[in-house]
Design a protein around this motif. Structure first.
Motif, short mmCIF file in Angstrom:
data_model
loop_
_atom_site.label_atom_id
_atom_site.label_comp_id
_atom_site.label_asym_id
_atom_site.label_seq_id
_atom_site.Cartn_x
_atom_site.Cartn_y
_atom_site.Cartn_z
N MET A 34 0.87 -1.18 0.00
CA MET A 34 0.00 0.00 0.00
C MET A 34 0.91 1.22 0.00
O MET A 34 1.99 1.21 0.61
CB MET A 34 -0.92 0.03 1.21
N GLY A 35 0.46 2.27 -0.68
CA GLY A 35 1.32 3.43 -0.76
C GLY A 35 0.59 4.71 -1.03
O GLY A 35 -0.62 4.72 -1.27
N ASN A 96 -2.71 4.08 -3.11
CA ASN A 96 -2.57 2.96 -4.03
C ASN A 96 -2.47 1.66 -3.24
O ASN A 96 -1.87 1.64 -2.15
CB ASN A 96 -1.32 3.12 -4.89
N ALA A 97 -3.05 0.61 -3.78
CA ALA A 97 -2.96 -0.70 -3.12
C ALA A 97 -2.86 -1.80 -4.16
O ALA A 97 -3.53 -1.74 -5.19
CB ALA A 97 -4.16 -0.93 -2.21
N GLN A 98 -2.03 -2.77 -3.87
CA GLN A 98 -1.93 -3.97 -4.71
C GLN A 98 -2.81 -5.04 -4.04
O GLN A 98 -2.46 -5.54 -2.98
CB GLN A 98 -0.48 -4.44 -4.81
N GLY A 107 -3.31 -13.34 -8.67
CA GLY A 107 -2.34 -12.26 -8.68
C GLY A 107 -2.90 -11.00 -8.08
O GLY A 107 -4.07 -10.93 -7.70
N TYR A 108 -2.03 -10.00 -8.01
CA TYR A 108 -2.41 -8.72 -7.43
C TYR A 108 -2.64 -7.69 -8.54
O TYR A 108 -1.93 -7.67 -9.54
CB TYR A 108 -1.31 -8.20 -6.50
N SER A 109 -3.64 -6.84 -8.32
CA SER A 109 -3.95 -5.75 -9.25
C SER A 109 -3.84 -4.43 -8.53
O SER A 109 -4.09 -4.34 -7.32
CB SER A 109 -5.36 -5.91 -9.82
N ASP A 110 -3.49 -3.40 -9.28
CA ASP A 110 -3.36 -2.05 -8.72
C ASP A 110 -4.71 -1.35 -8.65
O ASP A 110 -5.47 -1.35 -9.62
CB ASP A 110 -2.45 -1.19 -9.60
N TYR A 111 -4.98 -0.73 -7.51
CA TYR A 111 -6.16 0.09 -7.34
C TYR A 111 -5.74 1.46 -6.80
O TYR A 111 -4.76 1.57 -6.05
CB TYR A 111 -7.16 -0.57 -6.37
#
Length: 122
Positions: A34-35, A96-98, A107-111
């Motif tokens: 998370m960022g 932002n969070a993966q 898998g992980y997606s960007d939100y």
């Protein structure tokens, strides 16, 4: 599927402090990194700070020693404590969070959140 809602932006004088909050909700299985990013008109979005699920943090050189990122894994939330704010910190700040969701468990997606304005006056 996943929503990120930010809060805490506003207007503050140079030298002041603000805390940004971001909460993720939806069909979440797990969240990796998370960022916080920020963007000013005419410039690219830049990383401010991010944090892994294990608590490892990374900061832009321009905010080291002034900003602190931390997260609440149980509540899918991330925070940015900003101190000693400068006019050059003025920007729209984005969370932002993966995220790994129930619809995509491989898998992980960007939100991204919608952004919150931070304005630092001199």
């Amino acid at each position: 599927q996943v929503q990120l809602v930010e809060s805490g932006g506003g207007l503050v004088q140079a030298g002041g402090s603000l805390r940004l909050s971001c909460a993720a909700s939806g069909s979440i299985v797990s969240i990796n990194v998370m960022g916080w990013y920020r963007q000013v008109p005419g410039k690219q979005r830049e990383l401010v700070a991010d944090i892994t699920s294990g608590g490892y943090t990374n900061y832009a050189d321009s905010v080291k020693g002034r900003f602190t990122i931390f997260r609440d894994n149980a509540n899918h939330a991330v925070y940015l404590q900003m101190t000693s704010l400068k006019p050059e910190d003025t920007a729209i700040y984005y969370c932002n969070a993966q995220v790994k969701t129930t619809a995509h468990v491989t898998g992980y997606s960007d939100y991204w959140g919608q952004g919150t304005q931070v304005t630092v006056s001199s």
